[in-house]
Scaffold this active site. Structure first.
Site, mmCIF file in Angstrom:
data_model
loop_
_atom_site.group_PDB
_atom_site.id
_atom_site.type_symbol
_atom_site.label_atom_id
_atom_site.label_comp_id
_atom_site.label_asym_id
_atom_site.label_seq_id
_atom_site.Cartn_x
_atom_site.Cartn_y
_atom_site.Cartn_z
ATOM 1 N N HIS A 1 -79.245 -67.351 -25.129
ATOM 2 C CA HIS A 1 -78.228 -66.490 -24.736
ATOM 3 C C HIS A 1 -78.730 -65.048 -25.083
ATOM 4 O O HIS A 1 -78.227 -63.954 -24.784
ATOM 5 C CB HIS A 1 -77.117 -66.739 -25.664
ATOM 6 C CG HIS A 1 -75.623 -66.141 -24.800
ATOM 7 N ND1 HIS A 1 -75.908 -64.931 -24.324
ATOM 8 C CD2 HIS A 1 -74.513 -66.580 -24.828
ATOM 9 C CE1 HIS A 1 -74.534 -64.853 -23.899
ATOM 10 N NE2 HIS A 1 -73.788 -65.603 -24.117
ATOM 11 N N ASP B 1 -77.512 -72.701 -4.206
ATOM 12 C CA ASP B 1 -77.970 -73.720 -3.209
ATOM 13 C C ASP B 1 -79.654 -73.649 -3.324
ATOM 14 O O ASP B 1 -80.120 -72.784 -2.944
ATOM 15 C CB ASP B 1 -77.357 -73.336 -2.001
ATOM 16 C CG ASP B 1 -77.848 -74.163 -0.603
ATOM 17 O OD1 ASP B 1 -78.587 -75.224 -1.122
ATOM 18 O OD2 ASP B 1 -77.631 -73.924 0.220
#
Length: 437
Positions: A162, A377
């Site tokens: 992070h 995708d």
């Protein structure tokens, strides 16, 4: 019903370096990047069905090769964090690479049934070796595991540092990675480093009120016995959201779905934890500050540009006031984030030793719905589930709103929640049984 159990066979973890040579340099992180609360790896999971058109392709090979190509453009993610004087973090761009694991599981997607949401069965088998918060330096910044399933589908699980990226920044990397898997040769949005834009000023000057970083004496945290803590996910579709909207007065009807759900979950959680009425509680809302800069931060900036201002009140006020009280607090606190506010946070980090946000009787909320994780995708179409894998994880009182489609095909928000088991029973009761029918 017994939870699903299955066996995962994992290959030896291997480093995936960038596909071509990248600069060797040390790049300091910003003073927003390296605050204490972001010194964690955040786990995510993407679940994909079998696609006949991809029958000849091995998802692990496609994703690994695309990762190698994406790291050419995002080469700092192939490096390692180092800590310097005053706990300042920099990324040493060594080009060592991300850690990659190839695996197979003796299970089909259909066997998961309705459990395509946190808590995921055998999750530690689906993502193995996530660095602990105290081990964030001198280790990989990205861990990836692709697990092929018996049905031809697969699970992509990963965790990232992070300190390197916020949700917006990592989504940008993820989209580039998927573009490469589908044949692109360069990112549609080129990455921008520019971390100097969010460095502390010299001399630092804290100009805003930061109640999210107040020191509160450690009493009962309001999170109960940590050994007895359980995770459940709650789905809210259009009808439940409309029912919650019916609880607010006409002057608050303009509020967002985020405001409504966050206020409702906060209120039910506070009641379930049975805090004393006079106890001070706070809610922190994660805000993307990019558009609040003038000029806005550059498109392609993938560092942390978040702030999480806190609304502070008492348990009694949240539970006993009309519901609109909590909604208004959340709506108002989001508006506190300005360019000056973010600079003030950076200055506070340098002035106060990169302190942690207030964890005592706090809830921190992040909206992941706009990131479009399910739309990522890699050539196998949309993900059945895409988003945070373990709810709060390192800080159990972190709450995420995740875009989700339930078993009936309804679009809505999925909210994983950690609570002590007895409080969880009370929470579920508050959440559903007090909702107008």
């Amino acid at each position: 019903m017994a939870p699903l159990e299955f066996t995962v066979r994992r290959s030896e973890p291997q480093l995936v370096p960038p596909a071509s040579p990248t600069p060797t340099e040390v790049k300091p992180l910003s003073d927003i990047d390296d605050q204490e609360g972001l010194r964690i790896h955040v786990p995510f999971i993407q679940i994909y069905r079998k696609q006949e058109s991809m029958a000849e392709k091995d998802p692990a090979q496609v994703i690994r090769q695309a990762l190698s190509q994406a790291l050419v453009f995002y080469y700092p993610l192939a490096g390692r964090l180092r800590e310097g004087p005053h706990r300042k973090l920099s990324v040493d761009c060594t080009g060592e690479g991300a850690m990659f694991i190839e695996a197979d599981a003796d299970v089909t997607l259909d066997q998961f049934g309705d459990s395509l949401q946190p808590p995921f069965p055998c999750f530690n088998e689906l993502l193995h070796g996530v660095p602990a918060p105290q081990q964030i330096t001198d280790t990989y910044l990205l861990l990836v595991q692709v697990t092929r399933l018996k049905c031809g589908g697969f699970i992509l699980a990963f965790s990232f540092s992070h300190n390197m990226c916020d949700g917006t920044g990592f989504t940008q990397f993820l989209k580039t990675w998927a573009e490469m898997a589908r044949g692109a040769t360069e990112p549609s949005v080129p990455p921008v480093w520019c971390r100097e834009l969010l460095m502390a000023r010299d001399p630092p000057r804290i100009t805003c009120n930061h109640r999210e970083f107040e020191h509160v004496p450690e009493t009962d945290t309001g999170n109960g016995n940590e050994d007895d803590i359980v995770l459940r996910s709650f789905f809210f579709g259009p009808s439940q959201i409309a029912a919650i909207r019916g609880l607010v007065p006409p002057e608050l009807q303009h509020c967002t779905t985020f405001d409504l759900l966050t206020a409702y979950f906060w209120r039910c959680r506070t009641k379930a934890l049975q805090m004393e009425a006079e106890e001070e509680i706070r809610i922190m809302v994660v805000v993307n500050s990019r558009p609040r800069f003038n000029p806005p931060l550059p498109a392609g900036y993938y560092g942390n540009a978040i702030a999480y201002p806190a609304a502070v009140t008492t348990a009694g006020k949240v539970c006993e006031n009309p519901f609109g009280y909590a909604v208004e607090l959340i709506n108002k606190v989001k508006g506190e984030v300005t360019e000056e506010y973010v600079h003030s946070v950076a200055d506070l980090m340098v002035s106060r030793g990169r302190c942690l946000f207030t964890t005592v009787r706090s809830l921190i909320v992040s909206d992941l719905r706009r990131f479009g994780f399910r739309d990522i995708d890699f050539g196998w179409g949309k993900a059945l589930y895409g988003g945070e894998a373990k709810g709060g994880g390192a800080f159990p009182a972190a709450m995420y709103l995740i875009s989700h489609e339930n078993a009936n095909g309804e679009e809505g928000a999925l909210v994983p929640m950690w609570l002590p088991s007895k409080a969880m029973e009370r929470f579920a009761h508050e959440l559903y049984d007090t909702l107008p029918k």
